[in-house]
Structure formats: structure tokens, C-alpha cells
Scaffold this active site. Structure first.
Site, PDB file in Angstrom:
ATOM      1  N   LYS A  49      25.150  32.638 -15.435  1.00  0.00           N
ATOM      2  CA  LYS A  49      24.710  33.765 -16.258  1.00  0.00           C
ATOM      3  C   LYS A  49      24.875  33.417 -17.738  1.00  0.00           C
ATOM      4  O   LYS A  49      23.995  33.667 -18.549  1.00  0.00           O
ATOM      5  CB  LYS A  49      25.523  35.029 -15.907  1.00  0.00           C
ATOM      6  N   GLN A  93      32.021  41.069 -13.168  1.00  0.00           N
ATOM      7  CA  GLN A  93      31.642  40.370 -11.945  1.00  0.00           C
ATOM      8  C   GLN A  93      32.423  40.919 -10.749  1.00  0.00           C
ATOM      9  O   GLN A  93      33.632  41.108 -10.801  1.00  0.00           O
ATOM     10  CB  GLN A  93      31.917  38.861 -12.122  1.00  0.00           C
ATOM     11  N   ASP A 116      24.179  45.960 -15.231  1.00  0.00           N
ATOM     12  CA  ASP A 116      24.069  45.838 -13.776  1.00  0.00           C
ATOM     13  C   ASP A 116      23.447  47.080 -13.135  1.00  0.00           C
ATOM     14  O   ASP A 116      23.103  47.058 -11.956  1.00  0.00           O
ATOM     15  CB  ASP A 116      25.479  45.673 -13.180  1.00  0.00           C
TER      16      ASP A 116
HETATM   17  N1  GUN Z   1      28.590  40.058  -7.355  1.00  0.00           N
HETATM   18  C1  GUN Z   1      27.542  39.732  -6.571  1.00  0.00           C
HETATM   19  N2  GUN Z   1      26.380  40.153  -7.105  1.00  0.00           N
HETATM   20  C2  GUN Z   1      26.697  40.775  -8.265  1.00  0.00           C
HETATM   21  C3  GUN Z   1      25.907  41.419  -9.264  1.00  0.00           C
HETATM   22  O1  GUN Z   1      24.672  41.531  -9.193  1.00  0.00           O
HETATM   23  N3  GUN Z   1      26.614  41.930 -10.317  1.00  0.00           N
HETATM   24  C4  GUN Z   1      27.961  41.837 -10.393  1.00  0.00           C
HETATM   25  N4  GUN Z   1      28.558  42.376 -11.455  1.00  0.00           N
HETATM   26  N5  GUN Z   1      28.714  41.254  -9.489  1.00  0.00           N
HETATM   27  C5  GUN Z   1      28.077  40.718  -8.425  1.00  0.00           C
END
Ligand code: GUN
Length: 281
Positions: A49, A93, A116
Site C-alpha cells: 500500500k 490494517q 476503507d
Molecule cells: N485486512 C484485510 N483486508 C483489509 C482491508 O481491505 N483493509 C484493512 N484495513 N485491513 C484489511
């Protein structure tokens, strides 16, 4: 053999377009990711990311916190980022350690900075058909893949396997908002195979390697594989048995190179949207 839905190529195109747009602005979109603990998979995702955000010309930061961080300390970090003008998007995350209340953390993020789309306000807006500040990245990426491949959603029977807050529930809402007839299946669903066989669009988000077999799939169906599973030999495979299902489906996403890369592209798209909102652009 079905048509391959290539997320890798589309995601690269989206990131490139975002990078071009960002060059027009004096300020740069700011994305801050918080990672707690040492989950190796989370580390890989967070690094990806950050590097992709930088490639697109964003200001990107990662805050690494220890596994035993307190709820209060984590909330304090979020409060600071909520007030920080240079931060347009905040992402915590997941998963978080068990002693942390994930719901309270996600609710602490200002909805206008929730890249998100996990804040209850954004989830609620999505469910009632209002525009959220951001839509959950993987489901949003799935819709982009369908649209880009001119796959009709309206009137189709979409079956979603998996009811997670990250993928299953939001993708079901997005499909329903586009007038699909949506069935959400999960671990307690009876006659799962029989339901899947009726799907025009089948979304597999269960986290079990090669779970969906060819005899679960209607000939010509669109199969979207959200799974990222590692086999004992270390190979990356999806929730769909690609080898056999690809002979029967009309369209299928590969793993890797299907849905996965779209998640990060949509994260950048969401951050850019929030940046524009914060700066009246
Ligand atoms: N863990 C797995 N997929 C995601 C996501 O799309 N966003 C976040 N914040 N954590 C994740």
C-alpha cells in the site's frame, strides 16, 4: 476456456491515471496506515500500500505499533491523524490483536478520512444507497472489474460466499444497489452447492483454498475469486479451483492478478477522492 478478468492490468491503468491527476495539484494526497503487531501477511499488504501510494505521488506514512499497544494509545494516534490537515485517509490494517475492540477503533476514525469505508456511517450510507465517503476497497474493485469487462449486473443472480464486513457484506450491498438479486451464503448455509449453481455472478470470499469446484458453477457464469491462500508448497491459490472452473465459467478472475491488485488501486482512488473533498477540488 473462460475469459480472464485481469485485475493487474486494470489496476495499473487506474494507478497511472491517479498519478497523472495528482501531478496537477500543488498539494499531495496523504495516506497514513497504522499497523499493529507482527502479522507477516499484514506487513506485506501494508508495504505494498505504501509503495504504490508513493508511486502515485501521495504522501504516505506507516505507523507501526507493538502487539501489546493499548486501546487508548491506538485511539490517541487516530485522534491526532483525524486533526492533521495533511492526512486525507487513515487506514488501520486488520486484523487487530484480540485485546483491541476493532469496532471502537473503526468508529474512532473520522468518516471523512475513512479510506476503507469501514466506519458505521459509511457502511450505513452504502446499505441505504447513499454515497459513502469511501467504499470498502476490495468490493469496490470487484464492481470496477465487472464494469470494465461490460458484465451486466442488473437483474442477475449474484451469489456471494462469505459474509465478512470487509468483503461479503459490502459487495452484497454494492451488487444489490445495482439491481442484482443477491444471495449471501456462509459457513452455516445449507445446500451451498445448489445455490452456487444458480449464480450468474459468483463471488467467492471464504478463505478456503480451491473451495469452489466446477460442478458448483453454471456454464458461462462470472466467477470472482477473492481468496488469497497459500498451499503447503507455498503456491498462491484462490478460493476457486481455477483449473477446473475456468473450463466452465464464462469469465473468471485469476489468483494472483485478479481481485488482489484492485484493492490497492481502489484504496488510492478513495484517498484521492477524500483529498479532493478536503481541498474543494
Ligand atoms: N485486512 C484485510 N483486508 C483489509 C482491508 O481491505 N483493509 C484493512 N484495513 N485491513 C484489511
Amino acid at each position: 476456456m473462460s475469459v480472464l478478468i485481469k485485475g493487474k492490468e486494470l489496476s495499473e491503468k487506474i494507478v497511472e491515471n491517479i498519478a497523472q491527476e495528482v501531478k496537477n495539484y500543488e498539494k499531495k494526497p496523504g495516506l497514513t496506515v497504522i499497523i499493529v503487531g507482527d502479522n507477516p501477511a499484514s506487513r506485506v499488504y501494508v508495504n505494498k500500500k505504501k509503495t504504490t501510494a508513493e508511486k502515485a505521488g501521495f504522501n504516505s506514512a506507516v505507523i507501526e505499533l507493538p502487539e501489546d499497544v493499548s486501546q487508548q494509545e491506538l485511539e490517541t494516534h487516530i485522534d491526532v491523524l483525524n486533526k492533521e490537515d495533511t492526512v486525507d485517509g487513515i487506514l488501520v490494517q486488520l486484523p487487530l490483536p484480540k485485546h483491541i475492540s476493532t469496532y471502537d477503533i473503526l468508529e474512532r476514525i473520522k468518516p471523512e478520512k475513512d479510506v476503507d469505508g469501514f466506519h458505521p456511517i459509511n457502511v450505513g450510507r452504502l446499505v441505504i444507497g447513499l454515497k459513502p465517503y469511501a467504499v470498502s476497497c476490495t468490493p469496490f474493485g470487484i464492481i470496477k472489474l465487472l464494469e470494465e469487462n461490460n458484465i451486466e449486473i442488473e437483474g442477475k443472480h449474484a451469489v456471494v460466499i462469505g459474509r465478512s464486513n470487509i468483503v461479503g457484506k459490502p459487495v452484497a450491498s454494492l451488487l444489490l444497489n445495482r439491481n442484482a438479486t443477491v444471495t449471501v451464503c456462509h459457513s452455516k448455509t445449507a445446500s451451498l452447492r445448489r445455490i452456487c449453481m444458480q449464480a450468474d455472478i459468483l463471488v467467492a470470499a471464504v478463505g478456503i483454498a480451491k473451495f469452489v469446484k466446477a460442478d458448483w458453477v453454471k456454464p458461462g457464469a462470472v466467477v470472482i475469486d477473492v481468496g488469497i491462500n497459500r498451499t503447503e508448497e507455498g503456491k498462491l491459490v484462490g478460493d476457486v479451483d481455477f483449473e477446473e472452473v475456468s473450463k466452465k465459467a464464462g469469465y473468471i478472475t485469476p489468483v494472483p492478478g485478479g481481485v488482489g491488485p484492485m484493492t490497492i488501486a481502489m484504496l488510492l482512488a478513495n484517498t484521492l477522492e477524500l483529498f479532493k473533498l478536503h481541498n474543494n477540488l
